[in-house]
Design an enzyme around this catalytic site. Sequence first.
Site, mmCIF file in Angstrom:
data_model
loop_
_atom_site.group_PDB
_atom_site.id
_atom_site.type_symbol
_atom_site.label_atom_id
_atom_site.label_comp_id
_atom_site.label_asym_id
_atom_site.label_seq_id
_atom_site.Cartn_x
_atom_site.Cartn_y
_atom_site.Cartn_z
ATOM 1 N N PRO A 196 0.826 -1.208 0.000
ATOM 2 C CA PRO A 196 0.000 0.000 0.000
ATOM 3 C C PRO A 196 0.860 1.259 0.000
ATOM 4 O O PRO A 196 2.055 1.208 0.310
ATOM 5 C CB PRO A 196 -0.812 -0.124 1.298
ATOM 6 C CG PRO A 196 -0.696 -1.553 1.709
ATOM 7 C CD PRO A 196 0.609 -2.033 1.197
ATOM 8 N N PRO A 197 0.289 2.392 -0.355
ATOM 9 C CA PRO A 197 1.061 3.646 -0.323
ATOM 10 C C PRO A 197 1.557 3.959 1.082
ATOM 11 O O PRO A 197 0.840 3.783 2.067
ATOM 12 C CB PRO A 197 0.046 4.697 -0.802
ATOM 13 C CG PRO A 197 -0.984 3.932 -1.562
ATOM 14 C CD PRO A 197 -1.067 2.590 -0.911
ATOM 15 N N GLY A 245 6.901 2.324 2.496
ATOM 16 C CA GLY A 245 8.349 2.437 2.448
ATOM 17 C C GLY A 245 9.011 1.736 1.292
ATOM 18 O O GLY A 245 10.166 1.303 1.406
ATOM 19 N N LYS A 246 8.325 1.634 0.148
ATOM 20 C CA LYS A 246 8.925 0.947 -1.004
ATOM 21 C C LYS A 246 10.110 1.740 -1.557
ATOM 22 O O LYS A 246 11.179 1.182 -1.811
ATOM 23 C CB LYS A 246 7.851 0.748 -2.087
ATOM 24 C CG LYS A 246 6.687 -0.118 -1.635
ATOM 25 C CD LYS A 246 5.704 -0.358 -2.747
ATOM 26 C CE LYS A 246 4.923 0.891 -3.121
ATOM 27 N NZ LYS A 246 4.069 1.382 -2.026
ATOM 28 N N THR A 247 9.942 3.038 -1.745
ATOM 29 C CA THR A 247 11.038 3.868 -2.247
ATOM 30 C C THR A 247 12.188 3.921 -1.249
ATOM 31 O O THR A 247 13.364 3.863 -1.627
ATOM 32 C CB THR A 247 10.526 5.284 -2.550
ATOM 33 O OG1 THR A 247 9.420 5.206 -3.451
ATOM 34 C CG2 THR A 247 11.616 6.131 -3.169
ATOM 35 N N GLU A 282 -23.017 10.229 21.144
ATOM 36 C CA GLU A 282 -21.729 9.601 21.420
ATOM 37 C C GLU A 282 -21.795 8.715 22.643
ATOM 38 O O GLU A 282 -21.136 7.657 22.696
ATOM 39 C CB GLU A 282 -20.645 10.676 21.590
ATOM 40 C CG GLU A 282 -20.452 11.581 20.387
ATOM 41 C CD GLU A 282 -20.128 10.807 19.120
ATOM 42 O OE1 GLU A 282 -19.540 9.707 19.221
ATOM 43 O OE2 GLU A 282 -20.467 11.302 18.031
ATOM 44 N N HIS A 289 -23.098 5.333 21.554
ATOM 45 C CA HIS A 289 -22.050 4.488 20.982
ATOM 46 C C HIS A 289 -21.221 3.828 22.090
ATOM 47 O O HIS A 289 -20.965 2.614 22.061
ATOM 48 C CB HIS A 289 -21.113 5.336 20.110
ATOM 49 C CG HIS A 289 -21.667 5.679 18.763
ATOM 50 N ND1 HIS A 289 -22.112 4.736 17.880
ATOM 51 C CD2 HIS A 289 -21.828 6.887 18.146
ATOM 52 C CE1 HIS A 289 -22.537 5.328 16.778
ATOM 53 N NE2 HIS A 289 -22.379 6.643 16.914
ATOM 54 N N ASP A 292 -22.803 6.371 10.130
ATOM 55 C CA ASP A 292 -22.952 5.080 10.814
ATOM 56 C C ASP A 292 -23.800 4.128 9.992
ATOM 57 O O ASP A 292 -23.469 2.940 9.858
ATOM 58 C CB ASP A 292 -23.584 5.293 12.197
ATOM 59 C CG ASP A 292 -22.754 6.202 13.084
ATOM 60 O OD1 ASP A 292 -21.524 6.193 12.932
ATOM 61 O OD2 ASP A 292 -23.340 6.909 13.916
#
Length: 631
Positions: A204-205, A208-210, A426, A429, A501
């Site tokens: 995923p973006p 840390g691929k670069t 809230e 919830h 929700d």
Amino acid sequence: MNSKFLRSGLFWLLIIVIGIAVFMNFGTARSTQSPDSIQQLALEIKAGRIRDITVRGDTITAERYDGTRLITRKGSNVTAVEALKNLGVTEEELQSLEAFIVQDDSQLRGLGFLLSSALPLLLFGGLLIFMLRQAQGSNNQAMSFGKSRARMFTGDKPTVTFNDVAGADEAKEELKEVVEFLREPSKFAALGARIPKGVLMVGPPGTGKTLMARAVAGEAGVPFFSISGSEFVEMFVGVGASRVRDLFEQAKRNSPCIIFIDEIDAVGRQRGAGLGGSHDEREQTLNQILVEMDGFDTDTNVIVIAATNRPDILDPALLRPGRFDRRVVLDRPDVRGRRAILGVHVRGKPLASDVDLDAIARGTPGFTGADLENLVNEAAILAARRKKRVIGMAEFNEAIERVVMGPERRSRLLSEEERRLTAYHEAGHAVVMYHMPHADQVHKITIIPRGRAGGYTWYMPEEERTLYSYSQFLDRMASMLGGRAAEEIVFGDVSTGASNDLKQVTELARAMVTRYGMSERLGPLQYGEREEMVFLGREITEHRNYSEKVAREIDAEVKRLVTEAYERALQVLREHRDQLEAVAQRLLEVETLEREEFEELMVRTSMTDLALDEEEAPQGSDEEAQEDAEA
């Protein structure tokens, strides 16, 4: 801009020099035309009215005692003294003058002539050279259009190594073999081993691929060519393929080295999947990449590393053995990986004694390495804004909420009725989530607007999980519907505050039925096939592989799951109405409840309810219960 100003300055300098030359010639020509005769000058000298004389070339300038001047010309074949003596001026009369100055201006006149005659030629030659250089520059630019735009980094002073990469231990182990091959290729060649020519990093973006590719180059100490997939393709046909050829030629000249192609899906999408049948320029670029990777000799020591977050749309020819035959997955880090990544990013930053990186790692599930770097930076900015010298745990907690929900909007004015409605929503919830056995723990409740939300309940799992059960999904749906249920119980009406929700609950219920096979009525089957256009890279529709009767059953099952979850939420809040009131009233007072205060409030309210129940119980009930038990 500097070259433009330079060319403009040289142009105006030439204009000024030409103007000076013309002025000098004009002044010289004007001075040679005298209204006075040399005979008049001789008479003036003999009369004693001349004070001094200045001779400049053929021009004689005489200054009288009254300050006026007399200008005349002498003959070009005699000197000024001889011309005056021929007219009767004696030696004594010339010596009586205060000054008799003869100036040689032959050099000045020669320079003026040179400027006036040669400058037009120089100007014309300069303009001609300028035009030729412009044409040559345009030609060079056109010829360099097909050159590679890859940026080359030498490995002499590596800025990134494996020590700077955390949370991806398995990926580092895979790539250490690449580093070892670049350092000691003979070790593998002696055993007949062939190192993979291409390494495809998938994730995923922000994972840390670069950074990992830079770490490989830094560890190996070799040149590193970095380019994005989109930099190959231009509007002109053939430019992308030309740039690919130039890139690989540069790499072979600098081998051993690494070529890193970021976002390779920009040119590596499956061929023949474009709108209208194909995309010729992109496919030509891809074909050239395939040819160049196949054309590598075993001793070139050039390794291609590519990164993408869409491996499913890449052309199969890229993924076959001999090209990108090794795939390294960089997924979102787990709690240990996040802890290690935080340790990397807090290096050199002053931290307060109360900072608990383990707690921060547990509180950031789903965060990537880029998210954690942004989190640490936001915490440092908050500490600086508050004029602190160290970064505290309060700043880290605030930074997490800013990253997830956005900044607080305390300036947003809410009416008392809206604040009361938000508080009960809230609280609903939180209370339902507290009583659900398989739900996550409540971490924080607030009615302070943040981002686009008027308030929110922040929940956090006790441990990292990647798999979810049927019971966990049911408890999560009931918790999501707790806000709407609280509005109905307290106010006898519902608001638009539960729109998000309802969306999440409906999507979760449909996924349970159609994707996860969690419906007893429809069985362990998956319904619907996602269709996407590879060229667009995103889903555009869902293909129904089921009948209309099954579609109606799916809708009915989704409705049943949502309705039952809503009834559970209503039942919990009716049974624990006192806890709902206590949490809502406390939120109206302090606006924010942390986990410890919320749980303490729930326990205290439960004990109070139990004591009231015992007081209201009829006398003798314990004895009757004992007699019933004995019976």
